[in-house]
Enzyme design. Sequence first.
Site, PDB file in Angstrom:
ATOM      1  N   HIS A 138    -104.533 -94.618  15.123  1.00 58.23           N
ATOM      2  CA  HIS A 138    -103.562 -94.078  16.071  1.00 58.23           C
ATOM      3  C   HIS A 138    -104.233 -93.580  17.360  1.00 58.23           C
ATOM      4  O   HIS A 138    -105.448 -93.362  17.423  1.00 58.23           O
ATOM      5  CB  HIS A 138    -102.780 -92.927  15.441  1.00 58.23           C
ATOM      6  CG  HIS A 138    -103.652 -91.769  15.053  1.00 58.23           C
ATOM      7  ND1 HIS A 138    -104.119 -90.834  15.973  1.00 58.23           N
ATOM      8  CD2 HIS A 138    -104.153 -91.390  13.849  1.00 58.23           C
ATOM      9  CE1 HIS A 138    -104.854 -89.939  15.352  1.00 58.23           C
ATOM     10  NE2 HIS A 138    -104.902 -90.253  14.065  1.00 58.23           N
ATOM     11  N   GLY A 139    -103.416 -93.328  18.368  1.00 52.43           N
ATOM     12  CA  GLY A 139    -103.895 -92.794  19.637  1.00 52.43           C
ATOM     13  C   GLY A 139    -104.241 -91.313  19.563  1.00 52.43           C
ATOM     14  O   GLY A 139    -104.033 -90.637  18.548  1.00 52.43           O
ATOM     15  N   ASN A 140    -104.758 -90.819  20.663  1.00 51.71           N
ATOM     16  CA  ASN A 140    -105.258 -89.451  20.746  1.00 51.71           C
ATOM     17  C   ASN A 140    -104.141 -88.417  20.597  1.00 51.71           C
ATOM     18  O   ASN A 140    -103.002 -88.633  21.016  1.00 51.71           O
ATOM     19  CB  ASN A 140    -105.960 -89.264  22.092  1.00 51.71           C
ATOM     20  CG  ASN A 140    -106.779 -88.000  22.166  1.00 51.71           C
ATOM     21  OD1 ASN A 140    -106.338 -86.999  22.713  1.00 51.71           O
ATOM     22  ND2 ASN A 140    -107.984 -88.039  21.632  1.00 51.71           N
ATOM     23  N   THR A 141    -104.497 -87.274  20.010  1.00 55.77           N
ATOM     24  CA  THR A 141    -103.595 -86.127  19.896  1.00 55.77           C
ATOM     25  C   THR A 141    -104.314 -84.898  20.447  1.00 55.77           C
ATOM     26  O   THR A 141    -105.544 -84.895  20.600  1.00 55.77           O
ATOM     27  CB  THR A 141    -103.207 -85.847  18.430  1.00 55.77           C
ATOM     28  OG1 THR A 141    -104.343 -85.335  17.733  1.00 55.77           O
ATOM     29  CG2 THR A 141    -102.709 -87.109  17.729  1.00 55.77           C
ATOM     30  N   ASP A 142    -103.565 -83.840  20.685  1.00 56.26           N
ATOM     31  CA  ASP A 142    -104.205 -82.599  21.135  1.00 56.26           C
ATOM     32  C   ASP A 142    -105.174 -82.069  20.083  1.00 56.26           C
ATOM     33  O   ASP A 142    -106.215 -81.500  20.424  1.00 56.26           O
ATOM     34  CB  ASP A 142    -103.144 -81.535  21.452  1.00 56.26           C
ATOM     35  CG  ASP A 142    -102.382 -81.832  22.734  1.00 56.26           C
ATOM     36  OD1 ASP A 142    -102.870 -82.654  23.549  1.00 56.26           O
ATOM     37  OD2 ASP A 142    -101.299 -81.239  22.929  1.00 56.26           O
ATOM     38  N   TRP A 143    -104.850 -82.262  18.811  1.00 51.99           N
ATOM     39  CA  TRP A 143    -105.749 -81.788  17.766  1.00 51.99           C
ATOM     40  C   TRP A 143    -107.023 -82.617  17.725  1.00 51.99           C
ATOM     41  O   TRP A 143    -108.085 -82.090  17.397  1.00 51.99           O
ATOM     42  CB  TRP A 143    -105.039 -81.791  16.416  1.00 51.99           C
ATOM     43  CG  TRP A 143    -104.111 -80.616  16.235  1.00 51.99           C
ATOM     44  CD1 TRP A 143    -103.513 -79.882  17.227  1.00 51.99           C
ATOM     45  CD2 TRP A 143    -103.675 -80.052  15.002  1.00 51.99           C
ATOM     46  NE1 TRP A 143    -102.731 -78.902  16.681  1.00 51.99           N
ATOM     47  CE2 TRP A 143    -102.806 -78.980  15.319  1.00 51.99           C
ATOM     48  CE3 TRP A 143    -103.915 -80.346  13.677  1.00 51.99           C
ATOM     49  CZ2 TRP A 143    -102.204 -78.203  14.336  1.00 51.99           C
ATOM     50  CZ3 TRP A 143    -103.299 -79.584  12.687  1.00 51.99           C
ATOM     51  CH2 TRP A 143    -102.454 -78.515  13.018  1.00 51.99           C
ATOM     52  N   ASN A 144    -106.937 -83.912  18.021  1.00 54.34           N
ATOM     53  CA  ASN A 144    -108.171 -84.697  18.161  1.00 54.34           C
ATOM     54  C   ASN A 144    -109.049 -84.098  19.249  1.00 54.34           C
ATOM     55  O   ASN A 144    -110.265 -83.915  19.073  1.00 54.34           O
ATOM     56  CB  ASN A 144    -107.858 -86.144  18.543  1.00 54.34           C
ATOM     57  CG  ASN A 144    -107.341 -86.995  17.410  1.00 54.34           C
ATOM     58  OD1 ASN A 144    -106.521 -87.885  17.632  1.00 54.34           O
ATOM     59  ND2 ASN A 144    -107.798 -86.764  16.195  1.00 54.34           N
ATOM     60  N   ARG A 172     -98.046 -89.666  14.624  1.00 55.03           N
ATOM     61  CA  ARG A 172     -99.073 -90.188  15.524  1.00 55.03           C
ATOM     62  C   ARG A 172     -99.363 -91.662  15.250  1.00 55.03           C
ATOM     63  O   ARG A 172     -99.681 -92.413  16.168  1.00 55.03           O
ATOM     64  CB  ARG A 172    -100.346 -89.344  15.435  1.00 55.03           C
ATOM     65  CG  ARG A 172    -100.977 -89.199  14.063  1.00 55.03           C
ATOM     66  CD  ARG A 172    -102.048 -88.109  14.112  1.00 55.03           C
ATOM     67  NE  ARG A 172    -102.821 -87.942  12.887  1.00 55.03           N
ATOM     68  CZ  ARG A 172    -102.469 -87.156  11.882  1.00 55.03           C
ATOM     69  NH1 ARG A 172    -101.322 -86.475  11.926  1.00 55.03           N
ATOM     70  NH2 ARG A 172    -103.257 -87.038  10.820  1.00 55.03           N
ATOM     71  N   GLU A 218    -103.202 -90.089   6.429  1.00 53.54           N
ATOM     72  CA  GLU A 218    -104.568 -89.592   6.478  1.00 53.54           C
ATOM     73  C   GLU A 218    -104.907 -88.829   5.197  1.00 53.54           C
ATOM     74  O   GLU A 218    -104.028 -88.458   4.412  1.00 53.54           O
ATOM     75  CB  GLU A 218    -104.719 -88.680   7.707  1.00 53.54           C
ATOM     76  CG  GLU A 218    -106.115 -88.123   7.955  1.00 53.54           C
ATOM     77  CD  GLU A 218    -107.190 -89.183   8.102  1.00 53.54           C
ATOM     78  OE1 GLU A 218    -107.500 -89.854   7.086  1.00 53.54           O
ATOM     79  OE2 GLU A 218    -107.728 -89.339   9.215  1.00 53.54           O
ATOM     80  N   HIS A 256    -104.951 -94.051  10.112  1.00 50.46           N
ATOM     81  CA  HIS A 256    -105.753 -92.925  10.571  1.00 50.46           C
ATOM     82  C   HIS A 256    -107.238 -93.211  10.341  1.00 50.46           C
ATOM     83  O   HIS A 256    -107.589 -94.119   9.582  1.00 50.46           O
ATOM     84  CB  HIS A 256    -105.324 -91.664   9.826  1.00 50.46           C
ATOM     85  CG  HIS A 256    -103.848 -91.440   9.861  1.00 50.46           C
ATOM     86  ND1 HIS A 256    -103.235 -90.616  10.783  1.00 50.46           N
ATOM     87  CD2 HIS A 256    -102.848 -91.972   9.103  1.00 50.46           C
ATOM     88  CE1 HIS A 256    -101.927 -90.638  10.583  1.00 50.46           C
ATOM     89  NE2 HIS A 256    -101.668 -91.449   9.564  1.00 50.46           N
TER      90      HIS A 256
END
Length: 210
Positions: free
Chosen positions: A9-15, A58, A82, A150
């Site tokens: 998946h693409g980027n998240t704020d938690w990443n 996500r 995940e 994931h």
Amino acid sequence: MTRLIVWRHGNTDWNAERRVQGQTDVPLNDLGQQQAVDAAELLARLGPAAIVSSDLRRAADTASALAALTGLAVHSDPRLRERYFGPWQGLTMAEVAQTRPAEHARWTAGEPVIGEDIETLDDLGKRVADGLQAAAEKVPHGATVVVATHGAAARQGIGHLLGWPAEQLRTLRALQNCHWVELTHDPERGWQIGAYNVGPFTQRPVPPPV
């Protein structure tokens, strides 16, 4: 031969914050949404016959970017989620290292069992591999299926499909956001890896995904 694309998946704020996501349902951020669009433009050229996704947002929203280009429906499969990280979820890795040093050391060493109700690597690999195999069976022999999942899930699921030992699997670098792995399958050779960490842009190396 059947082609299976395993797509992180693409980027998240938690990443971005190096925060443990696990099965917490964190959405894509603006960067992640753009990454999904950019990657989908390339993946659409592969002519997928089916799209399957983890049911976490996500991954599902990443898959939706490809669905918008191909007109295909996205099939949801919770087996592609995940790894479940239990009480680590929501913590930064620095917080995990500080408050749970023994568990963090086991995770860093790649030990299969961490404790604290965290899903074992064996259980994760079997679960995700079952989802990947089911996705491959959705298309005729010789077709392509794209699976949005994931980082840790992808690596363990792929390793289980390939029959790799843990030591060999640890030689694979973490998948970058919106990058993918290409696997092929035929009756004589079984599953083989054709390409790894493929994507539409170059990023700096990232820590192992959680």
